[in-house]
Motif scaffolding. Sequence first.
Motif, short mmCIF file in Angstrom:
data_model
loop_
_atom_site.label_atom_id
_atom_site.label_comp_id
_atom_site.label_asym_id
_atom_site.label_seq_id
_atom_site.Cartn_x
_atom_site.Cartn_y
_atom_site.Cartn_z
N ARG A 77 -7.41 -3.00 4.07
CA ARG A 77 -8.23 -2.52 2.96
C ARG A 77 -9.59 -2.00 3.42
O ARG A 77 -10.21 -1.19 2.71
CB ARG A 77 -8.44 -3.64 1.94
CG ARG A 77 -7.16 -4.10 1.26
CD ARG A 77 -6.67 -3.09 0.28
NE ARG A 77 -5.50 -3.57 -0.47
CZ ARG A 77 -4.86 -2.84 -1.36
NH1 ARG A 77 -5.26 -1.61 -1.64
NH2 ARG A 77 -3.79 -3.32 -1.99
N GLN A 80 -13.74 1.35 1.89
CA GLN A 80 -12.75 0.54 1.20
C GLN A 80 -11.61 1.44 0.73
O GLN A 80 -11.83 2.49 0.14
CB GLN A 80 -13.37 -0.17 0.00
CG GLN A 80 -14.44 -1.19 0.37
CD GLN A 80 -13.88 -2.32 1.20
OE1 GLN A 80 -12.81 -2.85 0.92
NE2 GLN A 80 -14.62 -2.71 2.24
N ARG A 81 -10.38 0.99 0.99
CA ARG A 81 -9.22 1.76 0.56
C ARG A 81 -9.00 1.58 -0.95
O ARG A 81 -9.02 0.46 -1.45
CB ARG A 81 -7.97 1.30 1.32
CG ARG A 81 -6.81 2.29 1.22
CD ARG A 81 -5.50 1.68 1.70
NE ARG A 81 -5.51 1.20 3.05
CZ ARG A 81 -5.10 1.91 4.12
NH1 ARG A 81 -4.68 3.14 3.96
NH2 ARG A 81 -5.12 1.37 5.32
N LEU A 120 0.82 -1.19 0.00
CA LEU A 120 0.00 0.00 0.00
C LEU A 120 0.86 1.25 0.00
O LEU A 120 0.56 2.23 -0.66
CB LEU A 120 -0.92 0.00 1.23
CG LEU A 120 -1.95 -1.14 1.28
CD1 LEU A 120 -2.72 -1.07 2.59
CD2 LEU A 120 -2.91 -1.04 0.10
#
Length: 345
Positions: free
Chosen positions: A189, A213-214, A125
């Motif tokens: 996430r 949600q990422r 990420l």
Amino acid sequence: MRPRTLRTVLAALTASLAAAGCLTAAGPAAAQGRHPAANACSPSVSLTGFSDALDKTTYDGTYVGNLSALARDRRGTVAALSDRSSLFRLDARTLEPRGVIPLADEDGAALDAEGLVADIPHSRLRSSGGTPTGTYLVSSETEPSVRRYSRTGEPLGRLPVPDDLRTAPDGRARVNGSFEGLTLLPGGRTLLASMEYPLAGDPADLVRFQTWQRTRHGDFRLGARYTYRTDPGLGVSEVTATPDGRLLVLERGFTAGVGNTVRLHLADRPGRGGTVLRKRLLADLADCPSLGATAEQPQPNPLLDNFEGMAVTGRSGGRLEVLIVSDDNRNDVQTTRFLRLRVRA
């Protein structure tokens, strides 16, 4: 009770560490050498100890209390959030404060801060760009809101909130009853916020859990919403994810002249099997041994107080190590108390 200085408390803490070998080994039962498993609250939960060492203390000029949320932070530390807009970093073993930062909204106003996530993204990420490494996500139940903060307390932005979850009259949430818990599911996430009480028009035992949600850019977009049924008369004071993605849910209530009810439940993993999250009771904390704890007001068990914050801090012997803290509301008859639990989930 009069506030005590941190130096006095730390001296007492050092003495207790020397005597018992661990902060959590508090009270007569631990002093007699009983194995923690003997301090059972239920077949699934045992109490390894408690600490009142930070009650009515100050650190760096800031009152250490009103603690409403906990989050496992960088190695060796736990973040503790005060609903009076302060964020403390505590030593994970001794709970001694290591730092404090003030929090405010974009206009410099105080928050009613209730939920906390220490967002330390996975390497995949971080490499995508756009997400600052090591930020905090903080929910406030004033609007309600979820904001991202830098490690030094600067606001970095807000997440979108559905209109019906806003506090009345703008939405259906009751005042002082919206985003009380906040947790990040494994993998980083999915972010989840738990409402404390039902929305106007909903059944008296139904609360909403909202997710985000990422995105690949590191931002959060609105995700699915779930429903959760509380025990009669109780609200959700905290939620935290287990390593397998299920949810530990702390339900809490208070009756004048009787005291607090605090129950720990295990709920389904969000996204597995529909939008209704089933639960099972792990323990009613009134059934825990008191270990010599005292209370300044009536309680079913003197160990109990206004427990609001919770974090999974590790694993030992196949069980989760769980830390819980109470919000003393800066009230002489309430206590800033930490509990350490071992939970078989």
